[in-house]
Design a protein around this motif. Structure first.
Motif, PDB file in Angstrom:
ATOM      1  N   LYS A   1      13.645 -88.369 -12.471  1.00 54.22           N
ATOM      2  CA  LYS A   1      13.628 -87.389 -13.556  1.00 54.22           C
ATOM      3  C   LYS A   1      14.768 -87.731 -14.484  1.00 54.22           C
ATOM      4  CE  LYS A   1      13.712 -82.496 -14.531  1.00 54.22           C
ATOM      5  NZ  LYS A   1      13.766 -81.157 -14.031  1.00 54.22           N
TER       6      LYS A   1
ATOM      7  N   THR B   1      16.945 -86.451 -17.541  1.00 53.20           N
ATOM      8  CA  THR B   1      17.316 -85.242 -18.272  1.00 53.20           C
ATOM      9  C   THR B   1      18.434 -85.597 -19.236  1.00 53.20           C
ATOM     10  OG1 THR B   1      16.788 -83.918 -16.345  1.00 53.20           O
ATOM     11  CG2 THR B   1      18.106 -82.862 -18.028  1.00 53.20           C
TER      12      THR B   1
ATOM     13  N   LEU C   1      18.614 -78.622 -23.132  1.00 52.59           N
ATOM     14  CA  LEU C   1      18.061 -79.578 -22.179  1.00 52.59           C
ATOM     15  C   LEU C   1      16.843 -80.251 -22.785  1.00 52.59           C
ATOM     16  CD1 LEU C   1      18.239 -77.558 -18.870  1.00 52.59           C
ATOM     17  CD2 LEU C   1      19.530 -79.612 -19.440  1.00 52.59           C
ATOM     18  N   HIS C   2      16.804 -81.574 -22.720  1.00 54.92           N
ATOM     19  CA  HIS C   2      15.647 -82.346 -23.186  1.00 54.92           C
ATOM     20  C   HIS C   2      15.163 -83.155 -21.999  1.00 54.92           C
ATOM     21  CE1 HIS C   2      16.927 -81.349 -27.246  1.00 54.92           C
ATOM     22  NE2 HIS C   2      18.140 -81.769 -26.922  1.00 54.92           N
ATOM     23  N   SER C   3      13.952 -82.880 -21.498  1.00 51.73           N
ATOM     24  CA  SER C   3      13.459 -83.627 -20.352  1.00 51.73           C
ATOM     25  C   SER C   3      12.581 -84.750 -20.813  1.00 51.73           C
ATOM     26  CB  SER C   3      12.657 -82.789 -19.399  1.00 51.73           C
ATOM     27  OG  SER C   3      12.929 -81.455 -19.432  1.00 51.73           O
TER      28      SER C   3
END
Length: 158
Positions: free
Chosen positions: A137, A139, A156-158
Motif C-alpha cells: 500500500k 500512502t 492522505l492520498h492513497s
C-alpha cells in the motif's frame, strides 16, 4: 463707616428669623399610602368585577427554573449528607470491618475479570488467512501549516 451696614433693625431681623424657622419646621402634608373603597358591597350575590392589572415581575419560565434549581440543590444536599454519613461510618471502622465491607465488591470485580478473560480468549480463536501473494500500500501525506496558531492540515492520498 463700615463697608457693610445692616439693612434690618433688630425687631425686623427677629421677625424674619421667626418666619424662616416656622417655615422650616412646618408640618408636611400627609400623603395616603393606601386606598379604601367606600362603595357599598351588595348583600346578595357577587360584587362587581374590578380590573386588576397583571404586574408579574418574573416570567413563568424563570420561576420554573428557580423552583427546579432549588429542588436539585436540595436533592444534591441530601445525597451529599448521605455520602458523608456513610464515609464517616466507614472511617470509624477497623481494618477487619473495611475488609468485610469490601469483600463483595472484590468478588464482583474478580468475577468480571474472569468473564472478560474468557470472552477475550473466545474471541481470539485462530483463523486461517486466505490471502495469497504480497500486499503493498502506497500512502502519500501532504501537510499544510498556516496561521499564527499553527493550524496543521494533513491530507492522505492513497
Amino acid at each position: 463707616m463700615a463697608a457693610w451696614e445692616p439693612r434690618l433693625s433688630d425687631a425686623e431681623a427677629n421677625a424674619e428669623a421667626k418666619r424662616i424657622i416656622n417655615e422650616a419646621y412646618r408640618p408636611v402634608r400627609q400623603i395616603p399610602t393606601a386606598y379604601r373603597d367606600f362603595n357599598p358591597t351588595p348583600l346578595i350575590g357577587d360584587a362587581e368585577p374590578i380590573r386588576q392589572d397583571d404586574r408579574r415581575t418574573v416570567p413563568a419560565w424563570a420561576a420554573g427554573t428557580a423552583v427546579a434549581s432549588i429542588g436539585i440543590g436540595a436533592g444534591v444536599t441530601g445525597i451529599g449528607c448521605g455520602a458523608w454519613l456513610v464515609l464517616k461510618g466507614l472511617s470509624a471502622m477497623t481494618i477487619t470491618g473495611v475488609a468485610a465491607i469490601c469483600a463483595p465488591f472484590i468478588g464482583v470485580a474478580f468475577a468480571a475479570l474472569a468473564i472478560g478473560a474468557a470472552v477475550s480468549k473466545a474471541k481470539a480463536s485462530s483463523s486461517k488467512h486466505i490471502y495469497q501473494g504480497s500486499v503493498t500500500k502506497h500512502t502519500h501525506v501532504t501537510t499544510h501549516t498556516r496561521g499564527v496558531l499553527s493550524r496543521t492540515h494533513n491530507h492522505l492520498h492513497s
